[in-house]
Structures are given as C-alpha cells and as structure tokens.
Write an enzyme that holds these catalytic residues in place. Structure first.
Site, PDB file in Angstrom:
ATOM      1  N   CYS A 257      -9.598 -13.558   5.294  1.00 45.73           N
ATOM      2  CA  CYS A 257     -10.937 -13.152   5.760  1.00 45.73           C
ATOM      3  C   CYS A 257     -11.817 -14.306   6.224  1.00 45.73           C
ATOM      4  O   CYS A 257     -12.123 -14.418   7.397  1.00 45.73           O
ATOM      5  CB  CYS A 257     -11.653 -12.381   4.654  1.00 45.73           C
ATOM      6  SG  CYS A 257     -10.804 -10.866   4.229  1.00 45.73           S
TER       7      CYS A 257
HETATM    8  N1  LIG Z   1      -7.103  -8.974   2.013  1.00 44.71           N
HETATM    9  C1  LIG Z   1      -8.386  -8.874   1.808  1.00 44.71           C
HETATM   10  O1  LIG Z   1      -8.910  -9.419   0.841  1.00 44.71           O
HETATM   11  C2  LIG Z   1      -9.297  -8.087   2.742  1.00 44.71           C
HETATM   12  C3  LIG Z   1     -10.560  -7.733   2.279  1.00 44.71           C
HETATM   13  C4  LIG Z   1     -11.391  -7.004   3.103  1.00 44.71           C
HETATM   14  C5  LIG Z   1     -10.961  -6.665   4.376  1.00 44.71           C
HETATM   15  N2  LIG Z   1      -9.734  -7.038   4.826  1.00 44.71           N
HETATM   16  C6  LIG Z   1      -9.342  -6.620   6.170  1.00 44.71           C
HETATM   17  O2  LIG Z   1      -8.435  -5.532   6.084  1.00 44.71           O
HETATM   18  C7  LIG Z   1      -7.481  -5.601   7.138  1.00 44.71           C
HETATM   19  C8  LIG Z   1      -6.077  -5.611   6.558  1.00 44.71           C
HETATM   20  O3  LIG Z   1      -5.900  -6.772   5.771  1.00 44.71           O
HETATM   21  P1  LIG Z   1      -4.781  -6.916   4.675  1.00 44.71           P
HETATM   22  O4  LIG Z   1      -5.152  -8.118   3.872  1.00 44.71           O
HETATM   23  O5  LIG Z   1      -4.547  -5.624   3.983  1.00 44.71           O
HETATM   24  O6  LIG Z   1      -3.528  -7.257   5.609  1.00 44.71           O
HETATM   25  P2  LIG Z   1      -1.972  -7.215   5.179  1.00 44.71           P
HETATM   26  O7  LIG Z   1      -1.280  -8.098   6.135  1.00 44.71           O
HETATM   27  O8  LIG Z   1      -1.845  -7.448   3.716  1.00 44.71           O
HETATM   28  O9  LIG Z   1      -1.551  -5.711   5.446  1.00 44.71           O
HETATM   29  C9  LIG Z   1      -1.556  -5.143   6.704  1.00 44.71           C
HETATM   30  C10 LIG Z   1      -0.343  -4.215   6.819  1.00 44.71           C
HETATM   31  O10 LIG Z   1      -0.430  -3.555   8.087  1.00 44.71           O
HETATM   32  C11 LIG Z   1       0.877  -3.439   8.597  1.00 44.71           C
HETATM   33  N3  LIG Z   1       0.816  -3.209  10.043  1.00 44.71           N
HETATM   34  C12 LIG Z   1       0.673  -4.105  11.052  1.00 44.71           C
HETATM   35  N4  LIG Z   1       0.655  -3.486  12.236  1.00 44.71           N
HETATM   36  C13 LIG Z   1       0.799  -2.164  11.986  1.00 44.71           C
HETATM   37  C14 LIG Z   1       0.867  -1.010  12.802  1.00 44.71           C
HETATM   38  N5  LIG Z   1       0.740  -1.083  14.136  1.00 44.71           N
HETATM   39  N6  LIG Z   1       1.027   0.183  12.203  1.00 44.71           N
HETATM   40  C15 LIG Z   1       1.151   0.280  10.859  1.00 44.71           C
HETATM   41  N7  LIG Z   1       1.094  -0.782  10.023  1.00 44.71           N
HETATM   42  C16 LIG Z   1       0.912  -1.987  10.591  1.00 44.71           C
HETATM   43  C17 LIG Z   1       1.559  -4.726   8.193  1.00 44.71           C
HETATM   44  O11 LIG Z   1       2.962  -4.591   8.211  1.00 44.71           O
HETATM   45  C18 LIG Z   1       0.997  -4.935   6.780  1.00 44.71           C
HETATM   46  O12 LIG Z   1       1.815  -4.350   5.804  1.00 44.71           O
HETATM   47  C19 LIG Z   1      -7.830  -6.849   7.933  1.00 44.71           C
HETATM   48  O13 LIG Z   1      -8.650  -6.501   8.989  1.00 44.71           O
HETATM   49  C20 LIG Z   1      -8.608  -7.682   6.942  1.00 44.71           C
HETATM   50  O14 LIG Z   1      -9.523  -8.551   7.599  1.00 44.71           O
HETATM   51  C21 LIG Z   1      -8.869  -7.728   4.006  1.00 44.71           C
END
Ligand SMILES: NC(=O)c1ccc[n+]([C@@H]2O[C@H](COP(=O)([O-])OP(=O)(O)OC[C@H]3O[C@@H](n4cnc5c(N)ncnc54)[C@H](O)[C@@H]3O)[C@@H](O)[C@H]2O)c1
Length: 415
Positions: A257
């Site tokens: 993030c």
């Molecule tokens: N990790 C955190 O602490 C956090 C906190 C708040 C917000 N976010 C936001 O949430 C979002 C996701 O982050 P995350 O940490 O969960 O990422 P992550 O990489 O852990 O998980 C994302 C998942 O999405 C999948 N993916 C990618 N493309 C795809 C598609 N076209 N269709 C289906 N699945 C698909 C990936 O394979 C992966 O498993 C980001 O925008 C991030 O900025 C993350």
C-alpha cells in the site's frame, strides 16, 4: 446471501471468510490456479486466516478460477491488485482484466463493489464502462459501489467487523444495496456521496501515513547527525495527550500500500495540472532510508575496524513489518542488494519467511548465525524475538527499530 469475491489475497480471502462466518455462501474467483487449489483444500497462506479457520467454513465456500461460477451471486466484490507499472504509473491491468471477465457473466440485479485501492474516478470512468460491455446499464440494471479495504495484516484488535467501512455508490440505490450487503459483516458503515469520495478517502488515509513516516524518518536522520537519540525524542513527544500522533522511524516503507498507493493520486493529479508535492517528497525520503541504513551499517563496521566487503552481515527480519511474511516492497530486500553490491556476505533469519528465492537465500536459525556473523542488523522486529539475546551474542548489533532503546553497549548502534 451468495457473495462473490474476486481476488483471494490479503484482502479478498479474509473478506470471504467474514461472509462465510456470518452464515453466507461465498464463491471466490482467482486467476492463480495454485492459490485456488490450496484454498479449496482448506490451506491458507494468509497469516490472518489460519487454515483451521478456513476449514471450519469450507463447506459453504467455492474457490474457482472460472468467472462463470459468479453467475448466481447477489454481489461480486473485487479485491484484485492495483500495482504501479515500471515507470511508476497506475497499472490497472488486473482490474481491467477482472472487470472484462465479470462483464461476461454479469446478471441483472447484481451488485459489483470495487475494494482495490485506486485513484478517484476509477470506478466511474474505468470499471463501469467495462461492466457495461455486458449490455446492461450501471445504476439501472445492476448496482455499482466502491468501498476501500482497510485491513492491516497481522492486526487483531481491528478487524473487518469493528473497523468502520466507507461506502460510495454510483446512485442512491447502489449505495443502499452496498450498505445492506456490508451490514452483514461490518458493525459501522460510513456512507459517502460518490465512489470518488470513497476512493479519495482511502488515499488520504495512506498518504497521511506515508507523509508522517517520512517526517519522522527525516528527523531520525537529522538526530543521527546531531548525535541525538530519535527514540527518546519520539517517546517524549508521544506523551502529549492531544494534537500529536505517534509514528516511528525505520528502515523505510514497505507493503503493497504505502509505497504504491500515493502515486495513484500523483498520477491523477497531473491531469488536473497540480503537482502533489507532499506525496513526492515523502516518497523520496522513505525511499532513501535503506541507503541511509546501509551507510549506518558500514559506519558501524568501520568502528569495529571492519570493511563491508567480506563482512558477514546477518539481517534479522526481512518482511516489511512485524508478525507477517509479506515481502512486497520490503526495505530489507533493498538493503540486501546494496550490501551485496558492496561485497558483504549476507544471511538472514526470519520465522515468517522461509526463503528469498531471488537472492538465493534461506532463513537460518537465529542463534548460530548470531555467533557466526560480524554484524547483526535488526530490520523487522517480529514478535517473540529475544533482542537481549541478540545483543548479548552478536559481536555488533545495528538496530533500526528501536527495540534496544534506552540501552547502551559497546557493540550496539541504533538508528
Ligand atoms: N494488503 C493490504 O494490506 C491491503 C489493505 C488495503 C487495501 N489493499 C488493496 O487491496 C487490493 C488487493 O490487495 P491484496 O493485498 O489483497 O493483493 P494480493 O496480491 O494479496 O491478492 C490479489 C489476488 O488477486 C488475484 N488476481 C489478480 N488478477 C486477477 C483477476 N483478473 N481475476 C481474479 N483474480 C485476480 C491474484 O492472483 C491474487 O490472489 C489492492 O488494491 C490493495 O492496494 C490491500
């Protein structure tokens, strides 16, 4: 209800489990076949969701790589990555791909919510047109909202349930529908007037942290030059009961993030002819921290009549923050690269990260490494680590997390 979750990572999997534990059915879709397979077998690689917790609700959870499985869900919540491209511009590739795939199976009456962090305008200008390729009209035939995820991986006091959830709908009806759905898993909902306001609120939260971390990091570098102890200063300032919020210095910012999201707004701001100077400056200061830390290690070795080249440097903790194994943008990785460039022999110990494949390293047991190294560097202060033992055993300790604050020893150097 039957809820769809798209992207089963740090955000999506905990969200899916919350809906399951609230008694609903969940269809989770991810493009990562291995992850889907593991989840279907009840194995979680997300620390916040132990496998036992996942297995307890597995009977109502369908994990799949097929978007067609989302056809019967009432709501599809998207939690796909929103990274930066090589030239540090928003990379909406995963979002666009997920939106297109969802459009192929979208049904009248469904709700689509985006949770991925992104710049204001993404839901309206990018996601809605993709979904409308289905032939259905947003706000008429199906509902659309944006609701930012606020999860803090590794944290147990604030969860999805008791963290207020900001929600912005494309129309009043979209907002109402999204509030109904989230009301099942969140105690407090915070409706805002538009998806854009919700998108911007999330960026404000992250930029606030990034700027304040940069501020205290800059003061840490100044305190170092002035021969002052920044930890004593921060501890003292933090006793003010109002008008101050504590941020600790450290080796630099990591995670998905903070090093990434603020630049989504910088990019968007350019369209409005407005430079976002605080964001850029905070990024510069935070990105400089690993370089400063490597200089600090070189200086500490020098005091012990050693060169960086040929010294055995043990990195304690390589993930970007305590209690999790997440390596994304971790400053430890940059420090390892910089130290190796200068000829140091690197080993590391981290109970949460078994290997660093790209660096050809595996985690070593702490105690023998402490004895064998020339310098032990505390980069991430995982819970349960015995830092007194680190100080008592290693010939030289450099502490970038303040875990040795208040202590002085001939073999101790602190940020
Ligand atoms: N990790 C955190 O602490 C956090 C906190 C708040 C917000 N976010 C936001 O949430 C979002 C996701 O982050 P995350 O940490 O969960 O990422 P992550 O990489 O852990 O998980 C994302 C998942 O999405 C999948 N993916 C990618 N493309 C795809 C598609 N076209 N269709 C289906 N699945 C698909 C990936 O394979 C992966 O498993 C980001 O925008 C991030 O900025 C993350």
């Amino acid at each position: 209800m039957k809820i769809g979750v798209i992207g089963l990572g740090y955000v999506g999997l905990p969200l899916a489990v919350e809906f399951l534990e609230a008694g609903h059915e969940v269809v989770g879709v991810d493009v990562d076949q291995r992850r889907v397979q593991a989840i279907a077998e009840g194995v979680s690689d997300i620390e916040d969701i132990p496998s036992e917790r996942l297995r307890a609700v597995l009977d109502r959870f369908t994990a799949s790589t097929r978007y067609a499985d989302l056809a019967n869900v009432e709501a599809a919540i998207m939690a796909v990555p929103t990274p930066l491209s090589r030239n540090r511009e928003p990379d909406l590739g995963p979002l666009v791909s997920a939106g297109r795939s969802l459009a192929e199976v979208l049904r009248r009456g469904q709700l689509v919510v985006l949770e991925s962090t992104t710049y204001p305008g993404t839901t309206r200008e990018r996601l809605v047109p993709l979904l409308e390729e289905s032939g259905l009209a947003a706000g008429v035939d199906f509902n659309v909202a944006y609701s930012p995820e606020r999860v803090d991986p590794g944290r147990t006091d604030y969860t999805l349930r008791n963290t207020p959830k900001v929600v912005g709908g494309l129309t009043g009806a979209c907002l109402e529908r999204a509030l109904e759905v989230y009301g099942e898993v969140c105690d407090q909902l915070v409706p805002v007037s538009t998806p854009d306001a919700a998108e911007m609120a999330k960026l404000l939260e992250n930029i606030f942290r990034s700027v304040n971390i940069a501020l205290v990091n800059e003061l840490a570098m100044l305190a170092d030059r002035m021969g002052m102890d920044i930890w004593e200063v921060v501890d003292a300032a933090a006793t003010k009961p109002f008008g101050f919020m504590r941020f600790d210095p450290g080796p630099g910012m990591g995670g998905h993030c903070l090093p990434v999201d603020p630049f989504y707004l910088t990019w968007r701001a350019r369209e409005f002819d407005m430079p976002t100077e605080f964001i850029e400056l905070a990024g510069e200061v935070n990105q400089a921290m690993p370089y400063f830390c490597v200089e600090k290690i070189a200086g500490a070795l020098n005091e012990h009549a050693k060169a960086v080249r040929g010294s055995k440097v043990l990195i304690i903790g390589v993930s970007y923050k305590p209690g999790v194994g997440d390596l994304r943008e971790s400053p430890a990785l940059k420090m390892i690269r910089l130290l190796r460039d200068r000829g140091a022999e690197i080993s590391y110990s981290d109970p949460y990260v078994a290997e660093l494949a790209e660096h050809d390293l595996v985690s070593r047991p702490l105690e023998p490494e402490l004895e064998a190294c020339d310098c032990a560097v505390i980069v991430t202060h995982h819970p349960g680590l015995d830092f007194d033992k680190v100080l008592a055993t290693a010939p030289l300790v450099v502490d970038f997390r303040g875990v040795t604050r208040g202590k002085t020893a001939p073999n101790l150097v602190r940020l």
